[in-house]
Design a protein around this motif. Structure first.
Motif, mmCIF file in Angstrom:
data_model
loop_
_atom_site.group_PDB
_atom_site.id
_atom_site.type_symbol
_atom_site.label_atom_id
_atom_site.label_comp_id
_atom_site.label_asym_id
_atom_site.label_seq_id
_atom_site.Cartn_x
_atom_site.Cartn_y
_atom_site.Cartn_z
ATOM 1 N N VAL A 1 67.797 -9.803 -33.656
ATOM 2 C CA VAL A 1 68.423 -8.824 -32.769
ATOM 3 C C VAL A 1 67.989 -9.154 -31.347
ATOM 4 O O VAL A 1 66.801 -9.134 -31.048
ATOM 5 C CB VAL A 1 68.001 -7.382 -33.129
ATOM 6 N N PRO A 2 68.937 -9.477 -30.472
ATOM 7 C CA PRO A 2 68.553 -9.874 -29.114
ATOM 8 C C PRO A 2 67.901 -8.740 -28.347
ATOM 9 O O PRO A 2 68.152 -7.567 -28.601
ATOM 10 C CB PRO A 2 69.891 -10.285 -28.476
ATOM 11 N N ALA A 3 67.071 -9.096 -27.390
ATOM 12 C CA ALA A 3 66.340 -8.113 -26.595
ATOM 13 C C ALA A 3 67.289 -7.283 -25.748
ATOM 14 O O ALA A 3 68.327 -7.756 -25.288
ATOM 15 C CB ALA A 3 65.329 -8.820 -25.700
ATOM 16 N N GLY A 4 66.910 -6.033 -25.543
ATOM 17 C CA GLY A 4 67.642 -5.169 -24.643
ATOM 18 C C GLY A 4 67.218 -5.420 -23.206
ATOM 19 O O GLY A 4 66.295 -6.200 -22.934
ATOM 20 N N PRO A 5 67.867 -4.752 -22.250
ATOM 21 C CA PRO A 5 67.574 -5.028 -20.830
ATOM 22 C C PRO A 5 66.144 -4.705 -20.425
ATOM 23 O O PRO A 5 65.570 -5.403 -19.583
ATOM 24 C CB PRO A 5 68.585 -4.146 -20.088
ATOM 25 N N ALA A 6 65.538 -3.650 -21.003
ATOM 26 C CA ALA A 6 64.177 -3.295 -20.620
ATOM 27 C C ALA A 6 63.172 -4.324 -21.131
ATOM 28 O O ALA A 6 62.240 -4.715 -20.419
ATOM 29 C CB ALA A 6 63.825 -1.903 -21.137
ATOM 30 N N SER A 7 63.352 -4.782 -22.376
ATOM 31 C CA SER A 7 62.455 -5.811 -22.915
ATOM 32 C C SER A 7 62.579 -7.099 -22.128
ATOM 33 O O SER A 7 61.580 -7.766 -21.835
ATOM 34 C CB SER A 7 62.768 -6.061 -24.395
ATOM 35 N N ARG A 8 63.821 -7.476 -21.770
ATOM 36 C CA ARG A 8 64.006 -8.705 -20.987
ATOM 37 C C ARG A 8 63.333 -8.579 -19.630
ATOM 38 O O ARG A 8 62.683 -9.515 -19.159
ATOM 39 C CB ARG A 8 65.502 -8.998 -20.821
ATOM 40 N N TRP A 9 63.470 -7.406 -19.005
ATOM 41 C CA TRP A 9 62.844 -7.222 -17.698
ATOM 42 C C TRP A 9 61.327 -7.307 -17.816
ATOM 43 O O TRP A 9 60.668 -8.000 -17.024
ATOM 44 C CB TRP A 9 63.241 -5.866 -17.101
ATOM 45 N N ALA A 10 60.759 -6.607 -18.791
ATOM 46 C CA ALA A 10 59.305 -6.570 -18.930
ATOM 47 C C ALA A 10 58.738 -7.949 -19.248
ATOM 48 O O ALA A 10 57.658 -8.314 -18.774
ATOM 49 C CB ALA A 10 58.913 -5.573 -20.012
ATOM 50 N N ALA A 11 59.456 -8.726 -20.055
ATOM 51 C CA ALA A 11 58.963 -10.046 -20.432
ATOM 52 C C ALA A 11 58.859 -10.973 -19.233
ATOM 53 O O ALA A 11 58.019 -11.885 -19.198
ATOM 54 C CB ALA A 11 59.873 -10.657 -21.498
ATOM 55 N N ASP A 12 59.713 -10.770 -18.222
ATOM 56 C CA ASP A 12 59.739 -11.649 -17.053
ATOM 57 C C ASP A 12 59.167 -10.998 -15.793
ATOM 58 O O ASP A 12 59.230 -11.593 -14.712
ATOM 59 C CB ASP A 12 61.183 -12.081 -16.769
ATOM 60 N N ALA A 13 58.627 -9.791 -15.911
ATOM 61 C CA ALA A 13 58.159 -9.062 -14.725
ATOM 62 C C ALA A 13 57.077 -9.844 -13.990
ATOM 63 O O ALA A 13 56.218 -10.478 -14.605
ATOM 64 C CB ALA A 13 57.635 -7.688 -15.128
ATOM 65 N N ALA A 14 57.140 -9.773 -12.661
ATOM 66 C CA ALA A 14 56.163 -10.489 -11.825
ATOM 67 C C ALA A 14 55.756 -9.597 -10.662
ATOM 68 O O ALA A 14 56.464 -8.655 -10.292
ATOM 69 C CB ALA A 14 56.772 -11.791 -11.304
ATOM 70 N N ALA A 15 54.599 -9.894 -10.097
ATOM 71 C CA ALA A 15 54.086 -9.112 -8.973
ATOM 72 C C ALA A 15 55.137 -9.009 -7.873
ATOM 73 O O ALA A 15 55.769 -9.996 -7.504
ATOM 74 C CB ALA A 15 52.808 -9.751 -8.429
ATOM 75 N N GLY A 16 55.316 -7.784 -7.371
ATOM 76 C CA GLY A 16 56.273 -7.538 -6.305
ATOM 77 C C GLY A 16 57.606 -6.995 -6.788
ATOM 78 O O GLY A 16 58.372 -6.448 -5.983
ATOM 79 N N ASP A 17 57.927 -7.137 -8.070
ATOM 80 C CA ASP A 17 59.197 -6.615 -8.593
ATOM 81 C C ASP A 17 59.262 -5.111 -8.382
ATOM 82 O O ASP A 17 58.282 -4.394 -8.613
ATOM 83 C CB ASP A 17 59.340 -6.934 -10.077
#
Length: 300
Positions: free
Chosen positions: A132-148
């Motif tokens: 089951v592909p990731a939802g938008p929140a999981s995708r965002w959290a997986a790639d989150a970086a300082a300053g976002d």
């Protein structure tokens, strides 16, 4: 501390990512900061929050202009329902992704003002080849970086209705169950329990690598259940039906996680174990097969 002039117990906070910490295969902790956090106040426990996230390619979440980054905070805009309608009217592929989370922890300075908060994210479907592909929140959290940048709807007063864990004063046993979405709440609750109070805790996670060392002064016995592809409900039901709870005159039960599982577990405590339903708090954080948008459409 908030004054009598506070219009609403909740307000919007423009925040940015300070740092991230991978807690396990399925979990990441994201620390948020921002000057507006000085007005963030919470007693913790299972404090619920609403987080607004940008879509890929957006520098910040798209929300009604009066709530956006750099906008002066308007008590009328924040406490009224106008922002909701304005947010809903934005195009689907533009409108900020809104998701509900639990406050894991906060840090304050010498004057007692909050300057950082932590939120733990469950990463569903971000691994290669996920069924089951990731939802938008999981995708965002997986790639989150300082300053976002993000926007948070959270508490402006410490004791607010978005805290559900409220054991009566005479409680002599606390029973907790949660899946991995409720793990941050359970961890925060355990940190607030007084020394000597009996507590029995069951936590379900997808992977053994997600098991954490939890801190508490309570007399707590914590049981971890690793799903490893198993269905969540039979695992929890079997463990709780077989469990021998310590004797108690006034137990209090808190259960949170997948909605269907939570309802079945509530029946175990109320109907099978005979615990007063008024002393059982149950919260559905998510529902199998439905997104948060679909749940809102159904009014949940």
């Amino acid at each position: 501390m908030p004054t009598a002039a506070t219009v609403s117990p909740f307000r919007f906070f423009a925040l940015h990512v300070v740092r991230t910490l991978r807690l396990g295969p399925s979990l990441v902790r994201i620390c948020f900061g921002g000057d507006e956090l000085r007005d963030f106040h919470s007693h913790g426990r299972d404090q619920s929050l609403s987080l607004f996230l940008p879509h890929p390619g957006q520098e910040e979440p798209a929300v009604p202009v009066e709530l956006g980054w750099g906008s002066p905070r308007s008590s009328e805009a924040e406490s009224g329902g106008g922002w909701w309608q304005g947010w809903r009217e934005l195009p689907d592929d533009v409108r900020a992704v809104m998701r509900s989370y639990t406050l894991r922890s906060l840090r304050t300075d010498a004057a007692g003002a909050t300057y950082e908060i932590d939120i733990d994210f469950v990463l569903h479907g971000v691994e290669p080849g996920a069924a089951v592909p990731a939802g938008p929140a999981s995708r965002w959290a997986a790639d989150a970086a300082a300053g976002d940048r993000v926007l948070l709807l959270g508490p402006a007063v410490e004791d607010n209705r978005a805290i559900r864990f409220r054991p009566p004063r005479d409680t002599d046993l606390v029973v907790l169950w949660g899946d991995e979405t409720a793990l941050p709440a359970v961890a925060a609750i355990l940190e607030t329990l007084p020394a000597g109070l009996a507590a029995r805790v069951w936590l379900e996670v997808r992977d053994a690598g997600d098991i954490q060392d939890l801190v508490t002064d309570a007399d707590a016995e914590i049981t971890w259940l690793v799903q490893d592809g198993a269905e969540i409900s039979p695992m929890a039901l079997g463990a709780l039906r077989e469990a021998q709870l310590p004797p108690a005159e006034h137990p209090y039960v808190w259960i949170a996680g997948e909605s269907g599982c939570v309802k079945r577990l509530r029946r175990v405590f109320v109907q099978e174990r005979g615990i007063d339903r008024r002393r059982v708090t149950f919260v559905g954080y998510w529902r199998q097969g439905l997104s948060e948008e679909q749940l809102r459409e159904q009014g949940d």
